[in-house]
Design a protein around this motif. Structure first.
Motif: not given
Length: 337
Positions: A144-150
């Motif tokens: 979730p953090i990766t998809l939110q940031l990128l």
């Protein structure tokens, strides 16, 4: 039994030729092999158990006490490759769904199947297990953090389902394998594992075939966007294996760790990626994710064989230099005498 062992050795030595055939069987005959796809988690569990028979509790403890290689695998898998995938995918594709699929492909955990390749090429089993376990445990947070940031996208990972799969396919059989090896004082490693190995290599072929059935729709209805996605994933997946080699060489990792780093960095858990892409990003996002299935096993076979050949040649050169140094030292001693 000897014939079966020779079959296992043949499979292990010819995977660059066998893996594409398995992928083709799954793609062109999905109606045949989809019927046995339900067996894949059980096959994974048995293969994990066999590989874990080569691991001792001391090796597992050492992996977590000296986590340099594990940290590098996780850093490449969780941070470096997803960021590069976002940058390069955004430069090449204008469709945000395709870019999102590429990011998903390289945000998901280390593939369970990487442990099978580690076993085939006699890598560090304890490091491979640790990489699979830790990356999967962290996935409900990191994805979730990766998809939110990128991508600016919000997703909720099915933590319960992912943990259930992890426990059944990896954790329980791995613990069982280590316990059997410890309780039998090495019999599991010396006798049971070699006897199970040929059978598990046959099961690996079944796993590759079953996992390839989901590609049938995309490959058989090939269009420009599918072809472009496939080419991108092929190149980027190849880069993942190369990155693993470079990092392992920079770390001056021993040979078993070298193979483990390469496979753990290069292989992704496509099944979890396909679930995320289908549930949260319906449409073209699934295409890059599924393309990973088309190439991962073939690239793993090619990379493993090429690396084994390169390392063998390097070891031959090192032995040659060592012999030359010894001869030179003998000559100098004789000259002094």
């Amino acid at each position: 039994m000897q014939r079966f062992r020779r079959l296992g050795e043949f499979i292990g030595g010819h995977m660059p030729l066998i893996a594409p055939v398995c992928v083709a069987l799954g793609v062109f005959f999905p109606q045949v092999f989809e019927r046995i796809s339900w067996t894949v988690p059980y096959l994974f569990a048995l293969i994990t158990f066999q590989g874990s028979l080569n691991t001792t509790l001391r090796q597992v403890v050492r992996t977590f006490r000296h986590p340099r290689e594990l940290f590098c695998i996780l850093a490449l898998s969780i941070v470096v490759l997803p960021v590069l995938a976002r940058v390069l995918g955004g430069l090449i594709f204008s469709d945000p769904e395709i870019v999102c699929g590429i990011v998903i492909e390289y945000s998901i955990p280390v593939a369970v199947v990487s442990f099978m390749w580690v076993d085939i090429f006699h890598g560090n089993a304890s490091l491979g297990l640790a990489a699979v376990l830790v990356s999967t445990v962290l996935a409900p947070v990191t994805i979730p953090i990766t998809l939110q940031l990128l991508m600016g996208a919000t997703v909720q990972v099915d933590t319960l389902s992912m943990m259930r799969d992890l426990i059944f396919m990896v954790a329980l059989p791995a613990v069982a394998g280590v316990i059997v090896n410890e309780a039998t004082h090495g019999w599991g490693h010396e006798t049971l594992s070699p006897n199970l190995s040929p059978f598990c290599r046959v099961l690996l072929l079944v796993v590759i075939i079953c996992n390839s059935t989901g590609l049938s729709t995309y490959v058989l209805s090939l269009d420009a966007i599918v072809l472009a996605s496939a080419l991108f994933i092929l190149v980027f997946a190849s880069f993942g294996f190369v990155a693993g080699v470079v990092v392992a060489r920079l770390l001056d990792a021993p040979l078993p760790d070298l193979f483990t780093i390469v496979f753990c960095v290069g292989l992704r858990n496509i099944s979890s990626g396909s679930v995320i892409a289908t549930e949260f990003f319906p449409g073209a996002a699934i295409i890059p994710v599924m393309m990973g299935t088309l190439f991962q096993q073939i690239l793993a076979a090619v990379a493993g064989n090429a690396l084994r050949r390169f390392v063998g040649e390097e070891q031959d050169r090192q032995r040659g230099r060592l012999r030359a140094a010894r001869l030179l030292e003998r000559y100098r001693r004789r000259s002094r005498g």
